[in-house]
Design an enzyme around this catalytic site. Structure first.
Site, PDB file in Angstrom:
ATOM      1  N   GLY A 181     -24.665 -33.439 -18.864  1.00  0.00           N
ATOM      2  CA  GLY A 181     -23.256 -33.090 -18.690  1.00  0.00           C
ATOM      3  C   GLY A 181     -22.878 -33.016 -17.219  1.00  0.00           C
ATOM      4  O   GLY A 181     -21.809 -33.498 -16.811  1.00  0.00           O
ATOM      5  N   ASP A 182     -23.744 -32.421 -16.411  1.00  0.00           N
ATOM      6  CA  ASP A 182     -23.483 -32.359 -14.973  1.00  0.00           C
ATOM      7  C   ASP A 182     -23.466 -33.752 -14.359  1.00  0.00           C
ATOM      8  O   ASP A 182     -22.606 -34.069 -13.529  1.00  0.00           O
ATOM      9  CB  ASP A 182     -24.572 -31.522 -14.289  1.00  0.00           C
ATOM     10  CG  ASP A 182     -24.398 -30.035 -14.520  1.00  0.00           C
ATOM     11  OD1 ASP A 182     -23.444 -29.467 -13.983  1.00  0.00           O
ATOM     12  OD2 ASP A 182     -25.215 -29.446 -15.245  1.00  0.00           O
TER      13      ASP A 182
END
Lengths: 407, 407
Positions: B174-175
């Site tokens: 996600g990052d």
């Protein structure tokens, strides 16, 4: 910002000769921010139009995957179709394609031919393994590229804890990430070409799915090279922090809890009615908690099993402990944060009725991208494109249709 | 291309006030393609410097995560440090930050203050949930955002086949994806600002980790909205194609095979010494093969269990059947394709010796990005930046150090 009312890429024209996921995903991102995308499709259409669930012969996924793009059908086996592609390239800023290396060249669309049509064209090529090297001719299956990038090995339960195979990430992540890299690299090349003190040069980008995945693997390669350490999967947990996992609930769902700091863990312990845990030397500091994760996760699971996922989510949130139900489509669609930000939106699709689309990323409040239209029928814009960009008249277009160049 | 010898972003200056993964990943991508990145760090440094395995107090991951960036240490609680940040913003094209919404404003670095320093500054903000909406103040844990984006639910074995929790994707996906979106959006905003007929306007990007993940979820939302269909996980397999899975080998590894077309399946059947399978009505066409996957995968597994993963990979490749061992760091590091393309490269790091880094994506053969230096020590460029960009002399710098503004 009247001139740029569809987002920052208003004024940019992109030609796509792509199929499946990676190239069309890249052009979706560009179109979402305002670019005019012209998608060249064979008469049978992009195969993704047939993927996933269908309703009345139309595909909900396509409603999203093809949104904001213009579709022109061209039979690329016909020399006149190649001529049209070259004319479209001449009036486009960039081309995005994802065929096997050399395929477009064989059709008469080599880099030389494209640059003869427009010298400063930026060309983004997406493949499984890249344009050169010993694997260049291999078939590009996403699952293969993800496994070679190192991601599949790490998406698994820890060694010894399960006989089941490593899990495929739930979407075609390698294709999406390669598409993102292509869109990013394309804008980097266009910035240098087009800025006031830029160099006016058209670059070619060689984006491989394998390379794209490998580039995300954090410390995996450096730690192996320096220390001989081979990174291993950790299942639902994180290797350096605890508790952080998915815990079962009594309604058969999963509740994600990330209470991996001393203050967060103290709040969790109190909420569970076990404040003493926060003073237990086995659970003070992440190092100790990680060493005793099995026992700790068992305590937390026996607590979460007493409640529904929704109740657990509410209880933990009230104590400001990072948590969430594990969202399915149902929770995503209903989430108030997504709704308020326009990240779940209702789009009218003439073939499907109201369709839920994810919003546009990145969100640019003062100049947002827009969903101008959902994925269109095959060749919906063939005539418009031939008339407006190539200056053809109705009679020319009829002839092309009779000759099987367009359909 | 002498002026752009480090890639297409040569000539671009980016200010980073970031930490952990998302913002520093975005600036790594920009720096890899030639941008000058100035990373503002607190005197204690970015916490990622302490993450993962260490050698002699240095981090192999940091060698990669911090590469090509200049580090200046500033104590942002000191007004003089804020003054310096504003002066750096004045001579930068863009700012990338990933603090909680409002945090920089409280320090004196509000959007107004930044735009007073440079009116056309592009600002990319990365957060867990976005700059507005009911969740804006929640703590941004990556695992939470991934679960809310719908990815965690789908990264699991099929319902009923395992009691184990859904697996976390093996990296902070996600990052990374949010970082990619920020880098892409930033270049889109810069293109419109800087191009010859551009609008000269500095935009602000609001990139949320949740939104970024949700945007990758393919047909999940549209199919749910139109048909009420809730997409479910498929473990190691693909829902519409078979055989495509990871199969066990006798050396305890996994072999990925994607023989999910009739010609590929016929070749696999022959290689297994079971040509009759390709003529068996249960296995003709993907629809039939998917319906009979369990039996089919058992046949394939009993064959792969007779060989090592390396032997299986070789045998299948000779028949041109898409396959691969599931790569760990070991296979990635040794792979000839990665080596030939510079996608695994050896970087000299003064603190660690030779470190394996992934290469630069996208690869741009005629104007490639370069690894100019590995992640540096905290504040390695403090003096250089103050002297060259702000025009300070040695005495001024000494004063700042005595006052605790820099360290």
């Amino acid at each position: 910002m009247a001139r740029t009312s569809h987002g920052p890429l208003t004024g940019l024209r992109i030609l796509e000769i792509g199929h499946f996921i990676a190239a069309p995903f890249a052009t979706r991102l560009l179109a979402d921010l305002g670019a005019e995308v012209i998608k060249v499709e064979p008469p049978s259409g992009d195969p993704v139009r047939q993927w996933g669930k269908q309703l009345n012969g139309a595909s909900p996924w396509w409603s999203l995957h093809g949104r904001n793009k213009k579709s022109i059908t061209l039979n690329l086996k016909h020399p006149k179709a190649i001529e049209i592609v070259l004319q479209l390239a001449a009036c486009s800023d960039a081309l995005v394609e994802n065929f096997r290396p050399g395929h477009l060249g064989k059709l008469g669309l080599s880099e030389d031919a494209l640059r003869k049509a427009r010298q400063d064209l930026v060309i983004a090529r997406i493949t499984g393994f890249g344009q050169d090297g010993p694997y260049r001719n291999r078939a590009a299956f996403g699952v293969i590229g993800e496994a070679m990038g190192g991601l599949r090995h790490l998406t698994n339960h820890p060694p010894g804890s399960s006989d089941l195979p490593p899990v495929r990430v739930g979407v075609s992540i390698g294709d999406s990430v390669a598409g993102l890299y292509a869109a990013f690299g394309l804008m980097a090349a266009l910035w240098q070409r087009d800025r006031t003190s830029g160099d006016g040069v058209g670059r070619t980008l060689d984006v491989a799915l394998t390379d794209s995945v490998l580039s995300l693997m954090e410390g995996m390669l450096p730690e192996y090279g320096v220390l001989g350490e081979v990174r291993q999967p950790t299942g639902s947990r994180i290797v350096t922090a605890a508790p952080s996992s998915a815990y079962p609930t009594k309604d058969g769902k999963w509740l994600l809890i990330a209470a991996n700091s001393d203050p967060l863990f103290a709040r969790l312990a109190q909420l569970m009615g076990k404040s003493e845990l926060a003073r237990d030397p086995r659970y003070i500091g992440n190092r100790e908690r990680v060493a005793n994760t099995e026992a700790l996760d068992e305590i937390i699971s026996s607590w979460t099993l007493q409640m529904t996922a929704a109740d657990g989510d509410r209880l933990l949130s009230e104590e400001d402990i990072p948590c969430t139900q594990v969202y399915t489509a149902v929770e995503c669609a209903a989430d108030p944060q997504y709704r308020q930000r326009g990240m779940v939106r209702e789009i009218e699709d003439p073939r499907l009725g109201t369709v839920l689309h994810p919003g546009i990323v990145p969100h640019i409040p003062e100049n947002p991208g827009t969903v101008r239209w959902p994925g269109s029928a095959i060749g919906a814009h063939t005539e418009e494109i031939l008339e407006q960009l190539i200056g053809m008249g109705g009679a020319d277009i009829d002839t092309l249709r009779q000759e099987g160049v367009i359909s």
